[in-house]
Design a protein around this motif. Structure first.
Motif, PDB file in Angstrom:
ATOM      1  N   ASN A 218       0.808  -1.222   0.000  1.00  0.00           N
ATOM      2  CA  ASN A 218       0.000   0.000   0.000  1.00  0.00           C
ATOM      3  C   ASN A 218       0.840   1.271   0.000  1.00  0.00           C
ATOM      4  O   ASN A 218       0.344   2.348   0.322  1.00  0.00           O
ATOM      5  CB  ASN A 218      -0.952   0.005   1.203  1.00  0.00           C
ATOM      6  CG  ASN A 218      -0.210   0.023   2.536  1.00  0.00           C
ATOM      7  OD1 ASN A 218       0.944  -0.380   2.620  1.00  0.00           O
ATOM      8  ND2 ASN A 218      -0.887   0.475   3.586  1.00  0.00           N
ATOM      9  N   ASN A 220       2.582   4.610  -1.236  1.00  0.00           N
ATOM     10  CA  ASN A 220       2.000   5.582  -2.168  1.00  0.00           C
ATOM     11  C   ASN A 220       2.935   6.743  -2.470  1.00  0.00           C
ATOM     12  O   ASN A 220       2.498   7.811  -2.878  1.00  0.00           O
ATOM     13  CB  ASN A 220       0.659   6.095  -1.635  1.00  0.00           C
ATOM     14  CG  ASN A 220       0.784   6.791  -0.289  1.00  0.00           C
ATOM     15  OD1 ASN A 220       1.897   6.988   0.210  1.00  0.00           O
ATOM     16  ND2 ASN A 220      -0.332   7.157   0.303  1.00  0.00           N
ATOM     17  N   GLU A 361       1.618  -4.233   4.349  1.00  0.00           N
ATOM     18  CA  GLU A 361       1.070  -5.308   3.514  1.00  0.00           C
ATOM     19  C   GLU A 361       2.158  -5.894   2.612  1.00  0.00           C
ATOM     20  O   GLU A 361       2.833  -5.146   1.900  1.00  0.00           O
ATOM     21  CB  GLU A 361      -0.055  -4.775   2.618  1.00  0.00           C
ATOM     22  CG  GLU A 361      -1.251  -4.208   3.354  1.00  0.00           C
ATOM     23  CD  GLU A 361      -2.293  -3.669   2.383  1.00  0.00           C
ATOM     24  OE1 GLU A 361      -2.361  -4.182   1.241  1.00  0.00           O
ATOM     25  OE2 GLU A 361      -3.020  -2.739   2.754  1.00  0.00           O
TER      26      GLU A 361
END
Length: 403
Positions: A218, A220, A361
């Motif tokens: 995840n 970003n 994750e």
């Protein structure tokens, strides 16, 4: 070829104002990234960074010095003093002429650019301070270190975006190894956390607004940081004769160019740099226990870097520990490789592997041991430090435990 060792280290960054504080933060997995404190921050869409806090230049430098020293130069001088004090070296006579400086920075005096553009374009002033040019030039930090400590050998600055520090330290390593110098003061510095510096990076759309999460599915984007780290590279016999404490040995260096894209990384270019550093250091893949990754937290970099490591190390890749300390101190752009070398030395000297914090994750494309969230105790005999820059410029350093 002569052997090269590290006999001093110094730093100031978002995790600490010196080496002990920085290493303690790395061991604790502490995050130095937080809300930015700077002018016009409300006009930015990215408002976090690895900023050096509790910092007051006026307590460290006089008014004349502040007129000459951009923030990146200030950081360099602070880190250099710690490194040189720790090394126990003084420079006079032949040693002064056989000692030099090589630093990396991508932007140089960005704060000076920013302040003076405001002065001229926003405030309508028609004159700027007469020292603006010597304050903002990329070589300012190297020159001031040279003058402050009487270093009369080769002194210059390398600017290769995010690989600047690793390129600089590689050049310093080679200077000593081939016999041109006995001591080199080297590392890197960056102070790009100004309104203009952040606004420019926002345009690339690679920045995170909340956190740096290298290798996490995840993730970003990257988060900018600032600061400096400086090291004393010294010829081994010279260090041994004077009874210096040796922190680690630099054994290999390689640099490659992707020759492909101005911003997108290349697995092949990165893998060639990793393999080149191993070959230059006469290391087998199984000799290396830890890699400090470039690990920016962008989707493209992290998966390409993991693929490059897998290519270069083959079946041994599964046995490696690889972490990104950018998750804690942010991406120092031209100064980043220098701060990250502190984690490499800590791994070799103290047996502590700095973690990749913010990992949430697993990503199948980053399926290596990324030392998630907590530091790890492990004995390693050799390490690599990766730096892969915009422009397709790659630089990898290889270090061994102190001889």
């Amino acid at each position: 070829m002569r052997r090269v060792v590290i006999t001093g280290q110094g730093t100031i960054n978002a995790l600490g104002h010196d080496v002990p504080a920085t290493l303690e933060a790395m061991r604790e997995g502490r995050c130095g990234i937080g809300p930015l404190q700077l002018r016009d921050v409300d006009r930015l869409s990215v408002r976090i960074g690895g900023q050096v806090t509790d910092y007051d230049a006026e307590t460290l430098f006089n008014r004349q010095q502040i007129a000459l020293y951009d923030r990146f130069t200030q950081f360099t001088l602070i880190a250099a003093r710690e490194a040189l004090d720790g090394s126990g070296l003084t420079f006079a006579g032949d040693l002064a002429t056989r000692s030099g400086v090589v630093f990396g920075t991508a932007g140089g005096g960005v704060n000076t650019w920013d302040e003076n553009y405001r002065s001229v374009y926003e405030e309508g002033k028609n004159r700027v301070h007469p020292f603006v040019v010597p304050k903002l030039m990329n070589n300012a930090a190297a020159s001031h270190v040279s003058m402050e400590w009487n270093l009369k050998g080769p002194s210059y600055t390398v600017a290769t975006a995010c690989a600047s520090s690793n390129h600089a330290m590689g050049q310093a390593f080679q200077c000593i190894r081939v016999g041109a110098c006995d001591v080199m003061v080297t590392g890197g510095s960056e102070a790009m956390l100004s309104f203009g510096g952040i606004k420019a990076w926002e345009g690339l759309r690679v920045m995170s607004k909340d956190a740096c999460r290298p290798f996490s599915a995840n993730r970003n984007g990257m988060v900018q940081g600032e600061g400096a780290a400086v090291f004393i590279f010294e010829e081994y016999e010279h260090a041994k004769r004077r009874g210096a404490e040796i922190l680690a040995e630099v054994v290999g260096f390689a640099m490659t160019s992707d020759a492909a894209d101005i911003v997108m990384p290349s697995k092949q270019g990165a893998a060639r740099a990793i393999s080149g550093a191993l070959a230059d250091g006469r290391l087998n893949p199984e000799d290396v226990g830890y890699i400090n990754a470039h690990g920016t937290g962008t989707a493209a970099n992290d998966k390409v870097e993991c693929a490059a490591v897998a290519d270069a190390f083959g079946q041994h890749a599964d046995d490696l520990m690889i972490s990104s300390t950018k998750s804690m101190h942010g991406h120092l752009i031209g100064g980043t490789g220098a701060v990250e070398l502190l984690a490499c030395i800590m791994a070799l000297k103290d047996g502590v592997i700095a973690p990749t914090i913010g990992y949430e994750e697993p990503d199948p494309e980053c399926a290596l041991d990324v030392v998630p969230n907590e530091a790890r105790e492990a004995r390693v005999g050799a390490v690599l430090s990766n730096a892969f820059a915009f422009g397709g410029l790659n630089a990898v350093l290889a270090l061994r435990s102190a001889p």
